[in-house]
Design an enzyme around this catalytic site. Structure first.
Site, mmCIF file in Angstrom:
data_model
loop_
_atom_site.group_PDB
_atom_site.id
_atom_site.type_symbol
_atom_site.label_atom_id
_atom_site.label_comp_id
_atom_site.label_asym_id
_atom_site.label_seq_id
_atom_site.Cartn_x
_atom_site.Cartn_y
_atom_site.Cartn_z
ATOM 1 N N HIS A 114 0.501 -1.492 -0.040
ATOM 2 C CA HIS A 114 -0.215 0.238 0.303
ATOM 3 C C HIS A 114 1.016 1.131 -0.356
ATOM 4 O O HIS A 114 0.330 2.111 -0.066
ATOM 5 C CB HIS A 114 -1.332 0.094 0.966
ATOM 6 C CG HIS A 114 0.212 -0.403 1.943
ATOM 7 N ND1 HIS A 114 0.710 -1.567 2.947
ATOM 8 C CD2 HIS A 114 0.628 0.753 3.056
ATOM 9 C CE1 HIS A 114 0.747 -1.301 4.297
ATOM 10 N NE2 HIS A 114 1.085 0.320 4.276
ATOM 11 N N ASP A 278 -5.650 -2.700 -2.734
ATOM 12 C CA ASP A 278 -4.371 -1.743 -2.916
ATOM 13 C C ASP A 278 -3.169 -2.394 -3.598
ATOM 14 O O ASP A 278 -3.606 -3.106 -5.080
ATOM 15 C CB ASP A 278 -3.535 -2.147 -1.385
ATOM 16 C CG ASP A 278 -3.087 -3.275 -0.687
ATOM 17 O OD1 ASP A 278 -3.275 -4.211 -1.504
ATOM 18 O OD2 ASP A 278 -2.101 -3.985 -0.404
ATOM 19 N N ASP A 280 -0.268 -4.284 -4.187
ATOM 20 C CA ASP A 280 -0.457 -6.081 -4.413
ATOM 21 C C ASP A 280 -1.542 -6.986 -4.626
ATOM 22 O O ASP A 280 -1.075 -8.084 -4.917
ATOM 23 C CB ASP A 280 0.987 -6.763 -3.440
ATOM 24 C CG ASP A 280 0.041 -6.183 -2.358
ATOM 25 O OD1 ASP A 280 -0.571 -5.341 -2.422
ATOM 26 O OD2 ASP A 280 0.642 -7.485 -1.656
ATOM 27 N N ASP A 282 -3.780 -7.381 -2.213
ATOM 28 C CA ASP A 282 -3.801 -8.428 -0.942
ATOM 29 C C ASP A 282 -5.026 -7.850 -0.280
ATOM 30 O O ASP A 282 -6.227 -8.659 0.001
ATOM 31 C CB ASP A 282 -2.837 -9.180 -0.601
ATOM 32 C CG ASP A 282 -1.819 -8.010 -0.186
ATOM 33 O OD1 ASP A 282 -2.471 -6.983 -0.059
ATOM 34 O OD2 ASP A 282 -0.913 -8.637 0.699
ATOM 35 N N ARG A 283 -5.260 -6.886 -0.092
ATOM 36 C CA ARG A 283 -6.081 -5.749 0.894
ATOM 37 C C ARG A 283 -7.308 -5.453 0.112
ATOM 38 O O ARG A 283 -7.529 -5.868 -1.227
ATOM 39 C CB ARG A 283 -5.687 -4.699 1.106
ATOM 40 C CG ARG A 283 -4.488 -4.506 1.829
ATOM 41 C CD ARG A 283 -4.474 -3.406 2.323
ATOM 42 N NE ARG A 283 -2.816 -3.484 3.101
ATOM 43 C CZ ARG A 283 -2.594 -2.790 4.623
ATOM 44 N NH1 ARG A 283 -3.598 -1.603 4.631
ATOM 45 N NH2 ARG A 283 -1.029 -2.307 4.329
ATOM 46 N N LYS A 377 -3.017 -12.725 2.075
ATOM 47 C CA LYS A 377 -4.538 -12.226 1.671
ATOM 48 C C LYS A 377 -4.867 -11.922 1.058
ATOM 49 O O LYS A 377 -3.701 -12.034 0.058
ATOM 50 C CB LYS A 377 -4.964 -11.084 3.450
ATOM 51 C CG LYS A 377 -3.771 -9.876 2.527
ATOM 52 C CD LYS A 377 -3.809 -8.959 3.445
ATOM 53 C CE LYS A 377 -2.924 -7.348 3.534
ATOM 54 N NZ LYS A 377 -1.514 -7.584 4.020
#
Ligand code: VG1
Ligand code: CO
Length: 544
Positions: A114, A278, A280, A282-283, A377
């Site tokens: 992020h 985000d 990459d 994963d969020r 995640k």
């Protein structure tokens, strides 16, 4: 093979944080900086001769250069094969899926997640092990120790691999397979969710959605899955082209940095469902029409509705959340009669629980949600989970949340971040707070009485490893709590995170605005830690 041994000297400060090594791009561009870290990683690992490595990144500035460097070093160090995403692109969850599906030794993911990108932004690198998950602390600490006495790194002389071209190439004896970064990951998600039901919802003409890829890695994933496969109109994906500087933005899906999406979701003609991911991938942030879902609530709703989703129906073994995440998930676990584990911040701590089959779903308050389908995640996974729930229930996001609170009670929750404060000021704030802990129990702060005060330490129930100093917890009589932590992902100064939580069982009080509901705790946090007085800040930089 012609291996070139390059003499080098240790470079200070290469200790991985919450999720890999993150520094400003200019730091990574120093001669030997990336090479020292990669060689230290390879030196700290064993048994990869001839094995497969997965490699890719979030597309930020310096991604492709770094990939070429890692390819040459992987060849020199004896890897047999590297699977790399086309154009050097792999989202973090897609990389995790590939490592698992191909029986790889591990993977290297180039991302600062992020954090902002571009020549003046941040870069990062992290290593994932054969289970697809972030390396545990035992490995990251061994890598760090190695960076302190490294004397040489190994590379080969070879041309750059053309990453734009899918197919096979070689770096000396090592095979390089450039693959579609999306296909296998999309197929995995299709096995978990009811794509037909979601496609019917998206094609019904009665449901509109917006996904904000924030010019980061999820653009191509969202287009392939949401638009091409599930039939959402192309305009449903915004900021869908990955840019090396993320368009100058901060690819962190929260109401502050995803303001464009939030504005669209609060407009008069707002869509029914909004989401963002985000840098990459994963969020996730989940937003209903004029309604933001707190990540702590999101994971609780996902667990409570898992029976509606084909890949999860009847198979929740347990759940887990990071310590600062609200106890909304615990309440659901209790109702379901399954265990709920509390881990330190960072996805690496879920790995053993997932591998041991103790948990199926887990999450963090920082907009991370995931399951045992990978060991990271997974932003789009969470988006599809929500879409699947909405498709089955036929209700709005807000209605699902209000029903959830009515059933389980509401955990009012917020995180206040004070970004970019002076590191010494932050350290001394934490030190003073720490020194006061033993005197706090029994003391009245405002109208609340402190019941407990300690540093969170975690003993992994699977391998017995202990991680201490994982945040200061202040518990109050009645169950409210405040957690203080310093971020382990920033690159400039320090970020103080203050986590605030209060449980409200009375449904008549669930409509109170979150910050108002937590006002007493916010004041108590300042009284306990002297935030204003020590940092000079009167307001947090980001409130989530
Ligand atoms: C933050 C979050 C944490 C998350 C980590 C990596 O760490 O709080 O929950 O696991 O980022 O996420 P910290 O140490 O800054 O609080 V990501 O998407 O940046 O890889
Ligand atoms: Co991330």
């Amino acid at each position: 093979m012609n291996i070139v041994t390059v003499p080098t000297r240790p470079i200070a400060g290469q200790r991985p944080g919450t999720s890999g090594l993150r520094k400003q791009v200019a730091v990574f561009q120093q001669p030997g900086y990336l090479e020292n870290f990669v060689q230290s990683l390879f030196d700290a690992l064993e048994g990869f001769s001839g094995a497969t490595l997965v490699l890719g990144g979030d597309g930020r500035f310096y991604n492709e250069r770094a990939i070429q460097t890692v390819l040459r070093m992987a060849a020199a160090n004896g890897f047999g094969r590297v699977i790399v995403g086309r154009d050097g692109i792999l989202s973090t969850p897609a990389a995790s899926a590939l490592i698992r599906a191909h029986g790889a030794f591990g993977g290297i993911i180039l991302s600062a997640s992020h954090n902002p990108g571009g020549p003046h932004g941040d870069f990062g690198i992290k290593f994932n092990t054969a289970n697809g998950g972030p390396a545990p602390e035992a490995i990251t600490e061994a890598v760090y120790r190695r960076t302190q006495n490294i004397e040489r790194y190994l590379t080969v002389e070879a041309d750059d691999v053309n990453l734009a071209l899918q197919g096979r190439a070689r770096v000396q004896a090592m095979l390089v397979e450039v693959i579609d970064p999306v296909a296998e990951y999309a197929a995995l998600l299709e096995r978990l969710f009811d794509f037909d039901a979601i496609a019917r919802l998206l094609g019904s003409g009665r449901f509109r959605m917006k996904f904000d890829a924030m010019h980061a890695v999820t653009g191509p994933y969202a287009r392939a899955i949401l638009v091409q496969r599930l039939g959402a109109p192309p305009g449903s994906v915004m900021n869908g082209v990955p840019l090396p500087d993320f368009g100058g933005g901060h690819p962190d899906p929260n109401p502050t940095y995803a303001a464009e999406l939030v504005a669209a979701m609060f407009a008069d003609d707002a869509p029914d469902f909004g989401a963002a991911s985000d840098g990459d991938g994963d969020r996730n942030m989940i937003v209903g029409r004029r309604f933001i879902v707190t990540p702590s609530d999101s994971v609780a709703v996902i667990a409570a509705n898992a029976h509606l989703v084909p890949g999860y129906a009847g198979r929740l073994k347990g759940v887990a959340r990071s310590m600062p995440t609200s106890a909304a998930l615990d309440t659901v676990a209790k109702a379901l009669g399954i265990p709920c584990y509390e881990t330190p911040t960072g996805w690496k701590f879920f790995g053993n629980l997932l591998d041991a089959g103790r948990i199926t779903i887990c999450g963090e308050e920082s907009a991370g949600t995931g399951s045992d389908h990978v060991r990271e995640k997974d932003g789009l996974w969470a988006v599809l989970f929500w879409l699947n729930i909405l498709a089955v229930r036929g209700e709005s996001v807000e209605a699902v949340l209000r029903d959830h609170w009515a059933r389980y009670g509401r955990h009012f929750y917020s995180r206040h971040d004070h970004e970019g404060i002076d590191s010494e000021v932050a350290e001394s704030l934490m030190a003073h707070l720490s020194a006061s802990l033993s005197e706090l129990p029994g003391r009245r702060i405002g109208d609340a009485v402190v019941a407990s005060a300690d540093h969170f330490a975690y003993t992994d129930p699977v391998d017995g490893s202990v991680s201490s100093g994982q945040g200061i917890r202040i518990g109050f009589a009645g169950g409210a709590r405040i957690v203080f932590r310093l971020s382990g992902t920033g690159t400039e100064g320090a970020t103080l995170r203050v986590y605030l939580e209060r449980y409200e069982p009375d449904a008549a009080l669930h409509g109170i605005e979150t910050q108002a509901a937590l006002a007493g705790l916010i004041a108590a946090a300042d009284a306990l830690a002297g935030i204003r007085q020590r940092t000079g800040r009167t307001q947090p930089t980001v409130i989530t």
